[in-house]
Write a protein that holds these residues in place. Structure first.
Motif: not given
Length: 90
Positions: A54-60, A7-13
């Motif tokens: 605010r947008k949210s989505k579930v990713y693998h 939790s708190g990590d910054w990520v990109r697809v």
């Protein structure tokens, strides 16, 4: 499967040139449609903001990569100082 993020990590697809910078909220459970088992260690919910919404989505987790840049979900508008070539030297 081992967890790659926290939790708190910054990520990109991965593979998307204009993917938004997102922050990991938490790992979520997802049911495997073939086996009917719940997976608690592979899917994570991420959040980002677009035009103040605010947008949210579930990713693998295998579809995401950690970013070097951190912080700041909101856009900040910095004003550039106005420079003058003429000075009053009286």
């Amino acid at each position: 499967m081992a967890r790659k993020f926290k939790s708190g990590d910054w990520v990109r697809v991965k593979g998307k040139l204009i993917a938004p910078k997102m922050q990991v909220l938490k790992y979520v459970q997802k049911k495997d449609s073939v086996l009917g088992l719940f997976d608690y260690d592979s899917y994570l919910e991420c959040v980002w903001y677009k035009n103040g919404e605010r947008k949210s989505k579930v990713y693998h987790q295998n579809k995401l990569t950690k970013t070097i840049e951190t912080g700041g979900l909101f856009k900040t508008f910095l004003t550039t100082p106005s420079l003058s070539l003429t000075q009053n030297l009286k």
